[in-house]
Design an enzyme around this catalytic site. Structure first.
Site, PDB file in Angstrom:
ATOM      1  CG  ASP A 167      46.272  37.036  40.458  1.00 33.47           C
ATOM      2  OD1 ASP A 167      45.107  37.422  40.280  1.00 33.47           O
ATOM      3  OD2 ASP A 167      46.753  36.033  39.891  1.00 33.47           O
ATOM      4  CG  ASP A 178      51.070  38.101  33.652  1.00 32.89           C
ATOM      5  OD1 ASP A 178      50.594  36.986  33.928  1.00 32.89           O
ATOM      6  OD2 ASP A 178      50.473  38.933  32.941  1.00 32.89           O
ATOM      7  CD  GLU A 222      42.960  35.250  38.756  1.00 36.12           C
ATOM      8  OE1 GLU A 222      42.394  34.495  37.930  1.00 36.12           O
ATOM      9  OE2 GLU A 222      44.101  35.746  38.575  1.00 36.12           O
TER      10      GLU A 222
END
Length: 274
Positions: free
Chosen positions: A162, A73, A164
């Site tokens: 994503d 990625d 986080e």
């Protein structure tokens, strides 16, 4: 006597005025969404994981699974990627950062997203979440409108979220565990409404436990992309009995982060096909 009795009223009035001023001057959610993101080019998939959880950034895992398909990625941090070299070195899939919040788009997105496809990889796009910036639905719409779509061409992976550690403040973005779950659900539901696919969720078990209370509410619809820089994937978040993708290192053979799809290439194709 009347002077003494008026003092509490004066104090109360002062408190009310202060509270009113605080409400009137506090930035709205819309205003926060319009504020510049300080350093989106430094916010990539896993950019906060090593700092909070440690691990070997160049980890080479020992996997128990019979077959793992290698991939990678990337984000704007990598700039123009030499895709033919990555393909020659064995990368079969790539995820590319498309957006962050509701104002940032990766300036290298076209080169990365189209370049990976053109050399033969199965590719997908991801969004870096900022849950304190704007709603899940608003960020999902921005993401899909700026590269986060999906097509059933057999070469496009489902959109990915994503989620986080906050690179700009409180770990959980100031949201309660239940509010965080609701935010992620809103993002996923909007992506599904716009593309027909529920997003893959990228996270770590530690962050998920802290910020969602280890919720199992997302496991039924959303594939899991787990971040852990160790010899094994470790304990998974609640509700998921297996991972779909494992980000096992932040550097290695390929540009960007190093990933394994949990299965053979034909299963990766099946994920792309929906």
């Amino acid at each position: 006597m009347s002077v003494h009795r008026s003092r509490p009223l004066v104090v109360a009035a002062g408190i009310l005025v202060a509270l009113l001023l605080a409400v009137l001057t506090a930035p709205s959610a819309a205003a926060r969404a319009k504020q510049p993101i300080p350093h989106p080019e430094l916010d990539w998939m896993g950019s906060t994981i090593l700092a909070h959880e440690g691990g070997d950034p160049a980890n080479v895992p020992i996997t128990a699974e019979a077959t793992q398909t290698p991939g990678m990625d990337v984000s704007g941090y990598q700039g123009n990627v030499a895709w033919s070299t990555a393909w020659s070195n064995g990368a079969k899939f790539a995820y590319v950062k498309a957006t962050e919040g509701t104002s940032y788009t990766n300036p290298y997105f076209a080169q990365q997203y189209n370049g990976s496809y053109n050399v033969g990889m199965i590719r997908g796009a991801y969004h870096f979440a900022l849950p304190d910036n704007s709603s899940g639905s608003a960020q999902a719409t921005y993401f899909v409108n700026h590269g986060g779509g999906w097509s059933g061409d057999g070469r496009t992976l489902p959109p990915a979220l994503d989620i986080e550690y906050n690179p700009y403040g409180a770990t959980c973005y100031g949201l309660s565990q239940s509010a965080m779950v609701s935010w992620i659900q809103a993002f996923g539901n909007q992506v599904h409404a716009l593309t027909g696919r529920y997003p893959t969720i990228y996270t770590s078990t530690s962050w998920w436990t802290s910020c969602t209370g280890n919720s199992s509410a997302l496991a039924a619809n959303n594939p899991l992309w787990i971040a852990r820089y160790s010899s094994s994937v470790g304990t998974l978040p609640s509700g998921w009995s297996y991972y779909t993708i494992w980000q096992y290192a932040s550097s290695g053979t390929f540009p960007g982060d190093q990933d394994y799809f949990n299965g053979a290439y034909d299963r990766l194709q099946a994920l792309a096909n929906g």
